[in-house]
Scaffold this motif. Structure first.
Motif, PDB file in Angstrom:
ATOM      1  N   LEU A   1       0.866  -1.226   0.201  1.00 20.06           N
ATOM      2  CA  LEU A   1      -0.158  -0.097  -0.080  1.00 20.06           C
ATOM      3  C   LEU A   1       0.976   1.202  -0.008  1.00 20.06           C
ATOM      4  O   LEU A   1       0.721   2.217  -0.795  1.00 20.06           O
ATOM      5  N   VAL A   2       1.875   1.433   0.916  1.00 19.89           N
ATOM      6  CA  VAL A   2       2.641   2.482   0.915  1.00 19.89           C
ATOM      7  C   VAL A   2       3.306   2.672  -0.466  1.00 19.89           C
ATOM      8  O   VAL A   2       3.729   3.672  -0.857  1.00 19.89           O
ATOM      9  N   GLY A   3       3.916   1.515  -0.870  1.00 18.22           N
ATOM     10  CA  GLY A   3       4.457   1.643  -2.068  1.00 18.22           C
ATOM     11  C   GLY A   3       3.773   2.097  -3.356  1.00 18.22           C
ATOM     12  O   GLY A   3       4.166   2.853  -4.308  1.00 18.22           O
ATOM     13  N   THR A   4       2.438   1.845  -3.356  1.00 18.93           N
ATOM     14  CA  THR A   4       1.673   2.110  -4.274  1.00 18.93           C
ATOM     15  C   THR A   4       1.347   3.799  -4.285  1.00 18.93           C
ATOM     16  O   THR A   4       1.187   4.512  -5.065  1.00 18.93           O
ATOM     17  N   THR A   5       1.073   4.357  -2.869  1.00 15.16           N
ATOM     18  CA  THR A   5       0.970   5.740  -2.822  1.00 15.16           C
ATOM     19  C   THR A   5       2.099   6.537  -3.104  1.00 15.16           C
ATOM     20  O   THR A   5       1.925   7.568  -3.740  1.00 15.16           O
ATOM     21  N   ILE A   6       3.214   5.940  -2.753  1.00 12.32           N
ATOM     22  CA  ILE A   6       4.293   6.584  -3.132  1.00 12.32           C
ATOM     23  C   ILE A   6       4.939   6.757  -4.425  1.00 12.32           C
ATOM     24  O   ILE A   6       5.181   7.793  -4.877  1.00 12.32           O
ATOM     25  N   PHE A   7       4.902   5.339  -5.110  1.00 12.88           N
ATOM     26  CA  PHE A   7       5.082   5.395  -6.385  1.00 12.88           C
ATOM     27  C   PHE A   7       4.103   6.083  -7.342  1.00 12.88           C
ATOM     28  O   PHE A   7       4.186   6.687  -8.565  1.00 12.88           O
ATOM     29  N   ALA A   8       2.771   6.386  -6.907  1.00 13.42           N
ATOM     30  CA  ALA A   8       1.703   6.904  -7.596  1.00 13.42           C
ATOM     31  C   ALA A   8       2.157   8.398  -7.777  1.00 13.42           C
ATOM     32  O   ALA A   8       2.039   9.209  -8.723  1.00 13.42           O
ATOM     33  N   ALA A   9       2.662   8.877  -6.549  1.00 11.90           N
ATOM     34  CA  ALA A   9       3.169  10.320  -6.516  1.00 11.90           C
ATOM     35  C   ALA A   9       4.366  10.569  -7.408  1.00 11.90           C
ATOM     36  O   ALA A   9       4.755  11.507  -8.001  1.00 11.90           O
ATOM     37  N   ALA A  10       5.310   9.191  -7.559  1.00 13.06           N
ATOM     38  CA  ALA A  10       6.202   9.244  -8.366  1.00 13.06           C
ATOM     39  C   ALA A  10       5.839   9.531  -9.761  1.00 13.06           C
ATOM     40  O   ALA A  10       6.702   9.951 -10.803  1.00 13.06           O
ATOM     41  N   PHE A  11       4.703   8.952 -10.252  1.00 18.89           N
ATOM     42  CA  PHE A  11       4.360   9.251 -11.421  1.00 18.89           C
ATOM     43  C   PHE A  11       3.575  10.388 -11.708  1.00 18.89           C
ATOM     44  O   PHE A  11       3.906  11.145 -12.703  1.00 18.89           O
ATOM     45  N   VAL A  12       2.818  11.063 -10.767  1.00 14.29           N
ATOM     46  CA  VAL A  12       2.088  12.347 -11.001  1.00 14.29           C
ATOM     47  C   VAL A  12       3.095  13.261 -10.694  1.00 14.29           C
ATOM     48  O   VAL A  12       3.005  14.514 -11.878  1.00 14.29           O
ATOM     49  N   THR A  13       4.140  13.335 -10.204  1.00 14.13           N
ATOM     50  CA  THR A  13       5.192  14.377 -10.006  1.00 14.13           C
ATOM     51  C   THR A  13       5.692  14.804 -11.364  1.00 14.13           C
ATOM     52  O   THR A  13       5.692  16.289 -11.801  1.00 14.13           O
ATOM     53  N   PRO A  14       6.332  14.063 -12.240  1.00 14.94           N
ATOM     54  CA  PRO A  14       6.729  14.352 -13.537  1.00 14.94           C
ATOM     55  C   PRO A  14       5.696  14.887 -14.403  1.00 14.94           C
ATOM     56  O   PRO A  14       6.095  15.468 -15.324  1.00 14.94           O
ATOM     57  N   LEU A  15       4.561  14.770 -14.245  1.00 10.01           N
ATOM     58  CA  LEU A  15       3.392  15.332 -14.945  1.00 10.01           C
ATOM     59  C   LEU A  15       3.247  16.617 -14.622  1.00 10.01           C
ATOM     60  O   LEU A  15       2.699  17.653 -15.479  1.00 10.01           O
ATOM     61  N   LEU A  16       3.047  16.793 -13.315  1.00  9.97           N
ATOM     62  CA  LEU A  16       2.912  18.021 -12.700  1.00  9.97           C
ATOM     63  C   LEU A  16       3.825  19.189 -12.905  1.00  9.97           C
ATOM     64  O   LEU A  16       3.510  20.372 -13.091  1.00  9.97           O
ATOM     65  N   VAL A  17       5.054  18.798 -12.839  1.00  9.71           N
ATOM     66  CA  VAL A  17       6.140  19.866 -12.889  1.00  9.71           C
ATOM     67  C   VAL A  17       6.076  20.430 -14.304  1.00  9.71           C
ATOM     68  O   VAL A  17       6.071  21.599 -14.473  1.00  9.71           O
ATOM     69  N   PRO A  18       6.017  19.823 -15.715  1.00 13.10           N
ATOM     70  CA  PRO A  18       5.822  20.609 -16.778  1.00 13.10           C
ATOM     71  C   PRO A  18       4.529  21.710 -16.921  1.00 13.10           C
ATOM     72  O   PRO A  18       4.643  22.652 -17.313  1.00 13.10           O
ATOM     73  N   VAL A  19       3.422  21.066 -16.177  1.00 13.57           N
ATOM     74  CA  VAL A  19       2.167  21.912 -16.025  1.00 13.57           C
ATOM     75  C   VAL A  19       2.525  23.273 -15.168  1.00 13.57           C
ATOM     76  O   VAL A  19       2.258  24.420 -15.537  1.00 13.57           O
ATOM     77  N   ALA A  20       3.301  23.092 -14.140  1.00 14.19           N
ATOM     78  CA  ALA A  20       3.430  24.065 -13.226  1.00 14.19           C
ATOM     79  C   ALA A  20       4.422  24.995 -13.847  1.00 14.19           C
ATOM     80  O   ALA A  20       4.531  26.321 -13.970  1.00 14.19           O
ATOM     81  N   LEU A  21       5.377  24.392 -14.643  1.00 11.63           N
ATOM     82  CA  LEU A  21       6.325  25.442 -15.444  1.00 11.63           C
ATOM     83  C   LEU A  21       5.713  26.092 -16.362  1.00 11.63           C
ATOM     84  O   LEU A  21       5.998  27.300 -16.543  1.00 11.63           O
ATOM     85  N   ALA A  22       4.711  25.616 -17.005  1.00 15.75           N
ATOM     86  CA  ALA A  22       4.125  26.208 -18.031  1.00 15.75           C
ATOM     87  C   ALA A  22       3.206  27.432 -17.709  1.00 15.75           C
ATOM     88  O   ALA A  22       2.998  28.419 -18.215  1.00 15.75           O
ATOM     89  N   ALA A  23       2.717  27.146 -16.472  1.00 13.05           N
ATOM     90  CA  ALA A  23       1.824  28.207 -15.777  1.00 13.05           C
ATOM     91  C   ALA A  23       2.490  29.160 -15.097  1.00 13.05           C
ATOM     92  O   ALA A  23       1.923  30.324 -15.018  1.00 13.05           O
ATOM     93  N   SER A  24       3.591  29.034 -14.439  1.00 14.99           N
ATOM     94  CA  SER A  24       4.594  30.161 -13.685  1.00 14.99           C
ATOM     95  C   SER A  24       5.918  30.033 -14.385  1.00 14.99           C
ATOM     96  O   SER A  24       6.295  30.802 -15.176  1.00 14.99           O
ATOM     97  N   SER A  25       6.682  29.315 -13.646  1.00 15.88           N
ATOM     98  CA  SER A  25       8.146  29.249 -13.806  1.00 15.88           C
ATOM     99  C   SER A  25       8.835  28.145 -13.019  1.00 15.88           C
ATOM    100  O   SER A  25       8.113  27.408 -12.328  1.00 15.88           O
ATOM    101  N   TRP A  26      10.220  28.092 -12.893  1.00 14.62           N
ATOM    102  CA  TRP A  26      10.861  27.128 -12.064  1.00 14.62           C
ATOM    103  C   TRP A  26      10.621  27.314 -10.697  1.00 14.62           C
ATOM    104  O   TRP A  26      10.610  26.485  -9.861  1.00 14.62           O
TER     105      TRP A  26
END
Length: 423
Positions: free
Chosen positions: A373-398
């Motif tokens: 279970l903890v592996g699932t939640t942690i690696f779900a975040a590991a998947f979502v984070t690389p998707l969120l970073v480009p969105v945050a970068l496009a919306a604002s900055s580094w």
């Protein structure tokens, strides 16, 4: 007059053959298994700049492809945990390591830029690699839980968790150099070799101690009296609110870890004009420093019985460090790199505590499911984070990217269950 015949007590063959000291061999094998997976999981993202150009990917598609490693672990980890509780650590580890090594060997032959695979094919391969390699999380953790008593589990699990940054450090140091010299065939072949060699060690040395207490508990009976019994199976950890709270807190604490791991190279290259070597060095410091912090916090938790308070403290400190990285995003490069390295180090330091705590909360007989279970939640975040970073970068900055990485661990602090000891 009756004569009583001696009664033979059946003992598991492995329990007769291997004494309590074998637990350190089991720990070493578990560390090797976790490190072998981490060479791939942490090393491949640091080749992101070369992967982006070699496979002709946009930054958004690069984030999707790299995120598939974490998604693969997330969708499979609970299943691996349940299989581990059902079939044992050894079988699951062997299955995962051999299949992961075989897939990576296939990628070295048929999924390099020379073969011109599409984005979907590359993403699918990394998704399956994450799903197969994620088997080491629950199985190696349950092996440690089975062989070590509670007074040593914090240290032992933290050492096992240190294999993640240690193996990641090997991948971070090795795979970019292999990319530059030999291309992506070597990038996939190297972790394939690590996985297959570790499978041989698992086959030879990893054994089940039997159904009794942990061997380290049995060895201490002469000095400390009867060993505590393992918790009896009760409510599944997958149905417990406190277990879910800790697992979800772990997912939030993972966001800055993977933001630094996945996008430090891209940030320093695109925004600061530096080379790959500086990015690799930054991530290396975060990985190795985080590994040392895991061991120290794990050992300390064995002495005072408190794992939850340090998790909350680490969340607060990580948030402050990543906020500093946001403020210093355009400062002189040494200051920027130092802030990212510190934030990455802190974001790598809590894992041993959380994995030990959630496994103890579930009990040794249900540890596989809890670790899954903890592996699932942690690696779900590991998947979502690389998707969120480009969105945050496009919306604002580094600066906005690193600020997002500061908010997540701050939210994890109130989510982590309070209390000095687990139930």
């Amino acid at each position: 007059m009756t004569t009583s015949l001696p009664v033979r007590v059946r003992t598991a063959p492995d329990a007769r053959r291997y004494g309590p000291r074998h637990r350190w061999v089991v720990l070493a094998v578990s560390v090797a298994a976790q490190a072998s997976f981490s060479v791939m999981f942490s090393g491949i993202p640091v080749t992101g700049v070369a992967m982006r150009s070699g496979y002709h990917l946009s930054t958004g598609r690069l984030g999707l492809v790299l995120g598939c490693l974490g998604l693969g672990v997330a969708v499979s980890d609970i299943a691996w945990g349940l299989l581990t509780d059902r079939f044992g650590d050894r079988r699951v580890l062997l299955t995962g390591l051999v299949s992961t090594g075989a897939l990576l060997a296939l990628m070295a032959v048929a999924v390099t830029p020379a073969e011109l695979p599409g984005t979907a094919a590359l993403a699918l391969c990394l998704l399956v690699a994450g799903a197969l390699g994620g088997s080491v999380n629950a199985s190696s953790g349950r092996a440690v839980m089975t062989w070590f008593a509670d007074g040593e589990r914090g240290l032992a699990m933290s050492i096992r968790q240190t294999a993640i940054p240690a193996g990641g450090a090997i991948g971070v140091a090795l795979l970019p150099a292999l990319t530059a010299s030999y291309g992506f065939r070597a990038v996939y072949a190297a972790p394939a070799a690590f996985c297959l060699l570790t499978a041989v060690a698992v086959w030879h040395w990893l054994r089940d101690p039997g159904n009794g207490p942990a061997p380290s508990e049995t060895a201490s009976r002469r000095e400390s009296g009867p060993a505590p019994r393992r918790p009896a199976p009760g409510v599944s950890p997958l149905l417990r609110r406190d277990v879910w709270r800790l697992a979800l807190a772990g997912s939030l604490l993972t966001v800055p870890q993977f933001a630094v791991l996945t996008f430090t190279a891209v940030f320093l290259h695109d925004a600061r004009g530096t080379g790959t070597a500086l990015a690799a060095g930054t991530v290396l410091v975060a990985q190795l420093g985080g590994g040392a912090a895991r061991i120290w916090t794990g050992r300390r938790s064995d002495r005072n019985g408190d794992r939850r308070t340090p998790i909350r403290l680490i969340g607060t400190l990580t948030a402050l460090a990543m906020a500093g990285a946001a403020v210093l995003a355009h400062a002189p490069v040494p200051l920027t790199v130092a802030a990212l390295a510190l934030g990455g180090l802190l974001a790598n330091s809590w894992h041993g505590l959380a994995y030990t705590e959630i496994a103890v909360m579930a009990g040794a007989d249900r540890a596989g499911a809890a670790l899954g279970l903890v592996g699932t939640t942690i690696f779900a975040a590991a998947f979502v984070t690389p998707l969120l970073v480009p969105v945050a970068l496009a919306a604002s900055s580094w600066q906005g990217v690193w600020a997002l990485a500061a908010v997540a661990p701050l939210l994890a602090v109130p989510l982590t269950p309070r209390g000095r000891r687990s139930p």
